[in-house]
Structures are given as C-alpha cells and as structure tokens.
Scaffold this motif. Structure first.
Motif, PDB file in Angstrom:
ATOM      1  N   ILE A  64       0.833  -1.206   0.000  1.00 11.92           N
ATOM      2  CA  ILE A  64       0.000   0.000   0.000  1.00 11.92           C
ATOM      3  C   ILE A  64       0.866   1.254   0.000  1.00 11.92           C
ATOM      4  CG2 ILE A  64      -1.581   1.360   1.426  1.00 11.92           C
ATOM      5  CD1 ILE A  64      -2.968  -0.865  -0.077  1.00 11.92           C
ATOM      6  N   ILE A  65       1.917   1.255   0.815  1.00  8.06           N
ATOM      7  CA  ILE A  65       2.819   2.421   0.868  1.00  8.06           C
ATOM      8  C   ILE A  65       3.491   2.635  -0.481  1.00  8.06           C
ATOM      9  CG2 ILE A  65       4.941   3.331   1.896  1.00  8.06           C
ATOM     10  CD1 ILE A  65       4.127   1.942   4.498  1.00  8.06           C
ATOM     11  N   SER A  66       3.952   1.548  -1.104  1.00  9.43           N
ATOM     12  CA  SER A  66       4.621   1.645  -2.403  1.00  9.43           C
ATOM     13  C   SER A  66       3.665   2.151  -3.485  1.00  9.43           C
ATOM     14  CB  SER A  66       5.197   0.289  -2.809  1.00  9.43           C
ATOM     15  OG  SER A  66       6.167  -0.139  -1.895  1.00  9.43           O
ATOM     16  N   HIS A  67       2.433   1.654  -3.451  1.00 10.62           N
ATOM     17  CA  HIS A  67       1.471   2.032  -4.495  1.00 10.62           C
ATOM     18  C   HIS A  67       1.041   3.495  -4.378  1.00 10.62           C
ATOM     19  CE1 HIS A  67      -1.802   1.674  -7.373  1.00 10.62           C
ATOM     20  NE2 HIS A  67      -2.599   2.250  -6.485  1.00 10.62           N
ATOM     21  N   PHE A  68       0.666   3.900  -3.164  1.00 13.21           N
ATOM     22  CA  PHE A  68       0.173   5.265  -2.962  1.00 13.21           C
ATOM     23  C   PHE A  68       1.291   6.264  -2.723  1.00 13.21           C
ATOM     24  CE2 PHE A  68      -3.640   2.780  -1.933  1.00 13.21           C
ATOM     25  CZ  PHE A  68      -4.608   3.480  -2.646  1.00 13.21           C
ATOM     26  N   LYS A  69       2.515   5.738  -2.498  1.00  7.59           N
ATOM     27  CA  LYS A  69       3.668   6.606  -2.199  1.00  7.59           C
ATOM     28  C   LYS A  69       3.356   7.530  -1.033  1.00  7.59           C
ATOM     29  CE  LYS A  69       5.491   6.464  -6.920  1.00  7.59           C
ATOM     30  NZ  LYS A  69       4.583   5.378  -7.342  1.00  7.59           N
ATOM     31  N   ASN A  70       2.700   6.951  -0.031  1.00  7.41           N
ATOM     32  CA  ASN A  70       2.266   7.727   1.123  1.00  7.41           C
ATOM     33  C   ASN A  70       2.341   6.848   2.373  1.00  7.41           C
ATOM     34  OD1 ASN A  70       0.657   9.053   3.141  1.00  7.41           O
ATOM     35  ND2 ASN A  70      -0.280  10.284   1.529  1.00  7.41           N
ATOM     36  N   VAL A  71       3.230   7.196   3.287  1.00  6.58           N
ATOM     37  CA  VAL A  71       3.408   6.406   4.505  1.00  6.58           C
ATOM     38  C   VAL A  71       2.172   6.460   5.386  1.00  6.58           C
ATOM     39  CG1 VAL A  71       4.767   6.171   6.626  1.00  6.58           C
ATOM     40  CG2 VAL A  71       5.914   6.710   4.473  1.00  6.58           C
ATOM     41  N   GLU A  72       1.493   7.604   5.425  1.00  6.79           N
ATOM     42  CA  GLU A  72       0.303   7.750   6.269  1.00  6.79           C
ATOM     43  C   GLU A  72      -0.814   6.804   5.837  1.00  6.79           C
ATOM     44  OE1 GLU A  72      -0.079   9.454   9.110  1.00  6.79           O
ATOM     45  OE2 GLU A  72       2.083   9.816   8.902  1.00  6.79           O
ATOM     46  N   THR A  73      -0.936   6.576   4.525  1.00  9.15           N
ATOM     47  CA  THR A  73      -1.945   5.625   4.037  1.00  9.15           C
ATOM     48  C   THR A  73      -1.620   4.221   4.521  1.00  9.15           C
ATOM     49  OG1 THR A  73      -2.271   6.977   2.055  1.00  9.15           O
ATOM     50  CG2 THR A  73      -3.122   4.736   1.988  1.00  9.15           C
ATOM     51  N   GLY A  74      -0.343   3.858   4.473  1.00 11.80           N
ATOM     52  CA  GLY A  74       0.073   2.554   4.990  1.00 11.80           C
ATOM     53  C   GLY A  74      -0.169   2.434   6.479  1.00 11.80           C
ATOM     54  N   LYS A  75       0.086   3.498   7.194  1.00  6.64           N
ATOM     55  CA  LYS A  75      -0.143   3.510   8.644  1.00  6.64           C
ATOM     56  C   LYS A  75      -1.621   3.305   8.961  1.00  6.64           C
ATOM     57  CE  LYS A  75       0.604   6.406  12.740  1.00  6.64           C
ATOM     58  NZ  LYS A  75       1.153   7.699  13.229  1.00  6.64           N
ATOM     59  N   GLU A  76      -2.484   3.974   8.203  1.00  3.70           N
ATOM     60  CA  GLU A  76      -3.932   3.835   8.400  1.00  3.70           C
ATOM     61  C   GLU A  76      -4.376   2.392   8.160  1.00  3.70           C
ATOM     62  OE1 GLU A  76      -8.105   5.049   6.142  1.00  3.70           O
ATOM     63  OE2 GLU A  76      -6.189   5.843   5.420  1.00  3.70           O
ATOM     64  N   VAL A  77      -3.878   1.786   7.095  1.00  4.57           N
ATOM     65  CA  VAL A  77      -4.245   0.404   6.772  1.00  4.57           C
ATOM     66  C   VAL A  77      -3.743  -0.558   7.848  1.00  4.57           C
ATOM     67  CG1 VAL A  77      -3.772  -1.504   5.180  1.00  4.57           C
ATOM     68  CG2 VAL A  77      -4.426   0.735   4.281  1.00  4.57           C
ATOM     69  N   PHE A  78      -2.499  -0.368   8.290  1.00  2.82           N
ATOM     70  CA  PHE A  78      -1.942  -1.266   9.305  1.00  2.82           C
ATOM     71  C   PHE A  78      -2.756  -1.225  10.588  1.00  2.82           C
ATOM     72  CE2 PHE A  78       0.869  -2.130  12.934  1.00  2.82           C
ATOM     73  CZ  PHE A  78       1.219  -3.444  12.635  1.00  2.82           C
ATOM     74  N   GLU A  79      -3.151  -0.033  11.017  1.00  2.00           N
ATOM     75  CA  GLU A  79      -3.939   0.087  12.243  1.00  2.00           C
ATOM     76  C   GLU A  79      -5.274  -0.630  12.120  1.00  2.00           C
ATOM     77  OE1 GLU A  79      -3.094   1.227  15.153  1.00  2.00           O
ATOM     78  OE2 GLU A  79      -1.099   1.826  14.484  1.00  2.00           O
ATOM     79  N   LYS A  80      -5.795  -0.717  10.892  1.00  2.00           N
ATOM     80  CA  LYS A  80      -7.091  -1.364  10.671  1.00  2.00           C
ATOM     81  C   LYS A  80      -6.977  -2.891  10.612  1.00  2.00           C
ATOM     82  CE  LYS A  80      -9.741   2.356   9.942  1.00  2.00           C
ATOM     83  NZ  LYS A  80     -11.034   2.643  10.627  1.00  2.00           N
ATOM     84  N   ILE A  81      -5.816  -3.406  10.216  1.00  2.00           N
ATOM     85  CA  ILE A  81      -5.703  -4.861  10.012  1.00  2.00           C
ATOM     86  C   ILE A  81      -4.781  -5.556  11.009  1.00  2.00           C
ATOM     87  CG2 ILE A  81      -6.161  -4.625   7.537  1.00  2.00           C
ATOM     88  CD1 ILE A  81      -3.158  -5.177   7.061  1.00  2.00           C
ATOM     89  N   LYS A  82      -4.143  -4.823  11.899  1.00  2.00           N
ATOM     90  CA  LYS A  82      -3.121  -5.433  12.761  1.00  2.00           C
ATOM     91  C   LYS A  82      -3.673  -6.565  13.629  1.00  2.00           C
ATOM     92  CE  LYS A  82      -3.343  -2.010  16.527  1.00  2.00           C
ATOM     93  NZ  LYS A  82      -2.559  -0.982  17.254  1.00  2.00           N
TER      94      LYS A  82
END
Length: 205
Positions: free
Chosen positions: A23-41
């Motif tokens: 997700i971070i690589s695709h969107f080139k946005n660390v915050e988007t990856g952070k949001e996803v991780f918090e939802k699936i951890k």
C-alpha cells in the motif's frame, strides 16, 4: 543464527506487513500505509496451503559481519526453505472502510516476507468464508483433529503494536515478542508424503 528454520507458510503478521508495504509503495504515502496497518493489525488471517510443498535444509556459505571490528568473515550455516507446488489462498477479515485498499494491496503484492520471495496474485479478490478444515488455524485443545495434521507456531500482532514499531526505518522503536508480537500455535492441514535426509514433502489433507 547458524541454523534458521522456516514457517512452511506465511504467518498472519507477515501477510499484514506485506499488505502494508504494498500500500505504501502504491500510494507513495506512509500515512496511508499507517492507516491500513492500524485497521488490520488484529484482523483474523487464515491461509490455505498449496496442494503440495517441500521443506528442505540447505547448507550454505555466507559472509557474517564481524562483531568487534569492521568487515566480514566467511562462515557456514543451515537454512530451511519452503517451496510451493501450487498457490496459496489468503482469507483476511477487514472493515468495510478499508476493504478496497486491502483488495488493491493483495492484487499488487509482489513478495511476502523477505524481498527475495516472489509472490503474485493469480486469482480474483472475493468475499467468501474459508473451509476451516482446509486452512491453517489457531490450535484449540477442544478441537478434534482428524488425520496427520502439522502443528506449527506462527506469529501475529497484539493490539499494542504500533506502526512505528514495525516501520523498518524507525531505529528507536522495535516490536517486542510477548508485548507487540505473539506466537500462536496453528494447525496446518498437511500430511507427510515423503521424507529424506534433508527434505520433507507435505501434501494438503
């Protein structure tokens, strides 16, 4: 380590990290990856093994970093590897607000675990319930186990883990076993088909 073993199939934590990284690589946005991780951890993850896999031990030569001085030294080690014949199927519980991002992450995933393990999405993303007897699942003492199942410890995240702790670029915080990462015994629906001196072939029950 001199002897490193493999986990046969990707653990729940490894799959969650792979999705987050993609997700971070695709969107080139660390915050988007952070949001996803918090939802699936803490999401439930189930993996259906391939119809056949082989686990083998390789005796390798390697370069090991010297402890007390600069440079490397030549040493030997034993590493375990798992090779699939066929594909795996991943089931993950996700919230509706991140379902599209998770689907995108799974479709575009290119590796799981170390970057030298190649992985591609070969099927369609769909909503379906896993067949409990065909997937790796947490071990339950009350469950009646049929056949020659394999029991293996896989890693998953606790609700205390944070994105900063799994971020490889953050040198200050690291996840701790027991607090952020937990070892969960899993039942794998596999049976031994053949065993040699340095390899074992398993087949899906």
């Amino acid at each position: 380590m001199y002897h490193a073993v493999c986990s046969f199939i990707p653990s729940p934590s490894t799959i969650k990290l792979a999705i987050t990284s993609t997700i971070i690589s695709h969107f080139k946005n660390v915050e988007t990856g952070k949001e996803v991780f918090e939802k699936i951890k803490t999401s439930s993850v189930r993996v259906k093994p391939p119809h056949r896999l082989v686990v083998y031990k390789a005796f390798i030569r390697r370069l090991k970093k010297k402890r007390s001085m600069r440079g490397f030294e030549k040493t030997f080690a034993i590493r375990e590897y798992s090779i699939f014949e066929g594909s795996i199927k991943v089931y993950i519980d996700v919230l509706p607000d991140v379902k599209d991002k998770i689907s995108l992450g799974l479709k575009k995933i290119r590796y799981i675990g170390s970057s030298d393990s190649l992985c591609y999405c070969l099927g369609e993303i769909s909503e379906e319930e896993p067949e409990q007897e065909k997937v790796a699942r947490p071990y339950d003492e009350k469950e009646v186990i049929k056949g020659e199942n394999v029991i293996l410890q896989l890693t998953d995240f606790t609700d205390e883990v944070t994105f900063n702790k799994i971020n490889p670029y953050n040198k200050k915080e690291k996840p701790k076993l027991g607090k952020d990462i937990k070892l969960v015994p899993h039942i794998l629906p596999l049976k031994i088909m053949k065993r040699g001196e340095n390899y074992t072939i398993y087949e899906l029950i």
